[in-house]
Design a protein around this motif. Structure first.
Motif, mmCIF file in Angstrom:
data_model
loop_
_atom_site.group_PDB
_atom_site.id
_atom_site.type_symbol
_atom_site.label_atom_id
_atom_site.label_comp_id
_atom_site.label_asym_id
_atom_site.label_seq_id
_atom_site.Cartn_x
_atom_site.Cartn_y
_atom_site.Cartn_z
ATOM 1 N N PHE A 23 0.829 -1.201 0.000
ATOM 2 C CA PHE A 23 0.000 0.000 0.000
ATOM 3 C C PHE A 23 0.863 1.251 0.000
ATOM 4 N N TYR A 24 1.884 1.264 0.844
ATOM 5 C CA TYR A 24 2.754 2.433 0.918
ATOM 6 C C TYR A 24 3.467 2.664 -0.412
ATOM 7 N N SER A 25 4.064 1.593 -0.955
ATOM 8 C CA SER A 25 4.872 1.766 -2.158
ATOM 9 C C SER A 25 4.035 2.109 -3.377
ATOM 10 N N VAL A 26 2.802 1.627 -3.443
ATOM 11 C CA VAL A 26 1.969 1.865 -4.625
ATOM 12 C C VAL A 26 1.217 3.186 -4.537
ATOM 13 N N TYR A 27 0.582 3.448 -3.410
ATOM 14 C CA TYR A 27 -0.315 4.596 -3.328
ATOM 15 C C TYR A 27 0.323 5.850 -2.739
ATOM 16 N N ILE A 28 1.370 5.696 -1.929
ATOM 17 C CA ILE A 28 1.944 6.861 -1.259
ATOM 18 C C ILE A 28 3.283 7.253 -1.874
ATOM 19 N N ALA A 29 4.208 6.306 -1.992
ATOM 20 C CA ALA A 29 5.557 6.632 -2.445
ATOM 21 C C ALA A 29 5.632 6.912 -3.944
ATOM 22 N N HIS A 30 4.976 6.109 -4.753
ATOM 23 C CA HIS A 30 5.093 6.244 -6.213
ATOM 24 C C HIS A 30 3.731 6.124 -6.904
ATOM 25 N N PRO A 31 2.805 7.033 -6.662
ATOM 26 C CA PRO A 31 1.487 6.895 -7.306
ATOM 27 C C PRO A 31 1.530 7.144 -8.811
ATOM 28 N N GLU A 32 2.545 7.862 -9.303
ATOM 29 C CA GLU A 32 2.627 8.139 -10.743
ATOM 30 C C GLU A 32 2.984 6.894 -11.543
ATOM 31 N N GLU A 33 3.552 5.876 -10.884
ATOM 32 C CA GLU A 33 3.927 4.642 -11.585
ATOM 33 C C GLU A 33 2.770 3.647 -11.666
ATOM 34 N N ARG A 34 1.711 3.891 -10.926
ATOM 35 C CA ARG A 34 0.613 2.940 -10.863
ATOM 36 C C ARG A 34 -0.217 3.001 -12.142
ATOM 37 N N PRO A 35 -0.426 1.855 -12.813
ATOM 38 C CA PRO A 35 -1.263 1.847 -14.019
ATOM 39 C C PRO A 35 -2.726 2.125 -13.681
ATOM 40 N N ASP A 36 -3.385 2.784 -14.586
ATOM 41 C CA ASP A 36 -4.803 3.084 -14.416
ATOM 42 C C ASP A 36 -5.604 1.935 -15.007
ATOM 43 N N ARG A 37 -6.293 1.190 -14.152
ATOM 44 C CA ARG A 37 -7.031 0.010 -14.613
ATOM 45 C C ARG A 37 -8.264 0.377 -15.425
ATOM 46 N N ALA A 38 -8.758 1.593 -15.264
ATOM 47 C CA ALA A 38 -9.974 2.001 -15.964
ATOM 48 C C ALA A 38 -9.716 2.334 -17.433
ATOM 49 N N ASN A 39 -8.473 2.636 -17.778
ATOM 50 C CA ASN A 39 -8.144 3.031 -19.147
ATOM 51 C C ASN A 39 -7.287 1.971 -19.830
ATOM 52 N N ASP A 40 -7.157 2.111 -21.126
ATOM 53 C CA ASP A 40 -6.317 1.204 -21.896
ATOM 54 C C ASP A 40 -4.849 1.420 -21.548
ATOM 55 N N PRO A 41 -4.005 0.442 -21.861
ATOM 56 C CA PRO A 41 -2.564 0.615 -21.611
ATOM 57 C C PRO A 41 -2.020 1.815 -22.380
ATOM 58 N N THR A 42 -1.034 2.484 -21.783
ATOM 59 C CA THR A 42 -0.470 3.683 -22.405
ATOM 60 C C THR A 42 0.693 3.360 -23.333
ATOM 61 N N PHE A 43 1.223 2.153 -23.260
ATOM 62 C CA PHE A 43 2.367 1.774 -24.086
ATOM 63 C C PHE A 43 1.934 0.799 -25.178
ATOM 64 N N ASP A 44 2.727 0.773 -26.239
ATOM 65 C CA ASP A 44 2.459 -0.121 -27.350
ATOM 66 C C ASP A 44 2.508 -1.567 -26.865
ATOM 67 N N PRO A 45 1.469 -2.366 -27.126
ATOM 68 C CA PRO A 45 1.470 -3.749 -26.665
ATOM 69 C C PRO A 45 2.564 -4.593 -27.307
ATOM 70 N N LEU A 46 3.104 -4.155 -28.439
ATOM 71 C CA LEU A 46 4.157 -4.922 -29.113
ATOM 72 C C LEU A 46 5.556 -4.465 -28.716
ATOM 73 N N TYR A 47 5.648 -3.430 -27.871
ATOM 74 C CA TYR A 47 6.953 -2.927 -27.439
ATOM 75 C C TYR A 47 7.664 -4.007 -26.622
ATOM 76 N N GLY A 48 8.865 -4.359 -27.051
ATOM 77 C CA GLY A 48 9.641 -5.379 -26.357
ATOM 78 C C GLY A 48 9.416 -6.782 -26.887
ATOM 79 N N PHE A 49 8.589 -6.921 -27.905
ATOM 80 C CA PHE A 49 8.328 -8.220 -28.519
ATOM 81 C C PHE A 49 8.705 -8.141 -29.995
ATOM 82 N N PRO A 50 9.955 -8.439 -30.345
ATOM 83 C CA PRO A 50 10.393 -8.274 -31.735
ATOM 84 C C PRO A 50 9.639 -9.180 -32.714
ATOM 85 N N GLU A 51 9.264 -10.379 -32.286
ATOM 86 C CA GLU A 51 8.520 -11.275 -33.178
ATOM 87 C C GLU A 51 7.020 -11.060 -33.104
ATOM 88 N N GLY A 52 6.580 -10.137 -32.284
ATOM 89 C CA GLY A 52 5.155 -9.881 -32.140
ATOM 90 C C GLY A 52 4.542 -10.750 -31.052
#
Length: 148
Positions: A23-52
């Motif tokens: 709870f401390y690390s996610v909501y208090i210390a680094h809330p900007e790193e927490r993904p928003d579950r209500a919205n779509d991912p912000t990064f390309d789903p193929l990023y880091g997968f060279p073969e797809g």
């Protein structure tokens, strides 16, 4: 006392010195790193997968789910397993214990789906943290260039 723990330095509760628990690390210390579950991912789903990546597909169609009266909370990637379980139950009334295998297969599918969603959540969190680190590094380098 703070959350049932003896705290020797009360000011450390507010500062970044106390770093324990999710709870401390996610909501208090680094809330900007927490993904928003209500919205779509912000990064390309193929990023880091060279073969797809293999795209997930629904096996059960909407018509099949409506015909079997599948509840809204069961209409996910494991709906086809749930439909098999419902068919088995209707075929084996009143001996539902004969459908233990179908239920186990559905529960296994649910578990694997959960693990996949958690991996995606963790991937999004790590990519956000990486983007923040890169941004801070660039800001630090640009401020050093300005000072010199």
């Amino acid at each position: 006392m703070f959350l049932g723990f003896e705290v020797k330095n009360p000011s450390s509760i507010i500062s970044n010195k106390v770093a324990m628990g999710q709870f401390y690390s996610v909501y208090i210390a680094h809330p900007e790193e927490r993904p928003d579950r209500a919205n779509d991912p912000t990064f390309d789903p193929l990023y880091g997968f060279p073969e797809g990546r293999k795209e997930r597909e629904m096996v059960a169609t909407l018509e099949e789910m409506q015909a079997m009266n599948v509840e809204a909370d069961k209409r996910d990637y494991c709906a086809h397993r749930w439909i098999e379980f419902l068919k088995c139950r209707s075929d084996n009334i009143p001996f539902f214990s004969k459908c233990a295998h179908e239920k186990h297969v559905w529960e296994t599918c649910q578990y694997e789906d959960f693990i996949l969603r958690m991996k995606e959540h963790e991937r999004e969190r790590r990519l956000k943290a990486r983007a923040i680190r890169i941004q801070k590094k660039l800001e630090k380098e640009s401020s050093e260039l300005i000072m010199t």
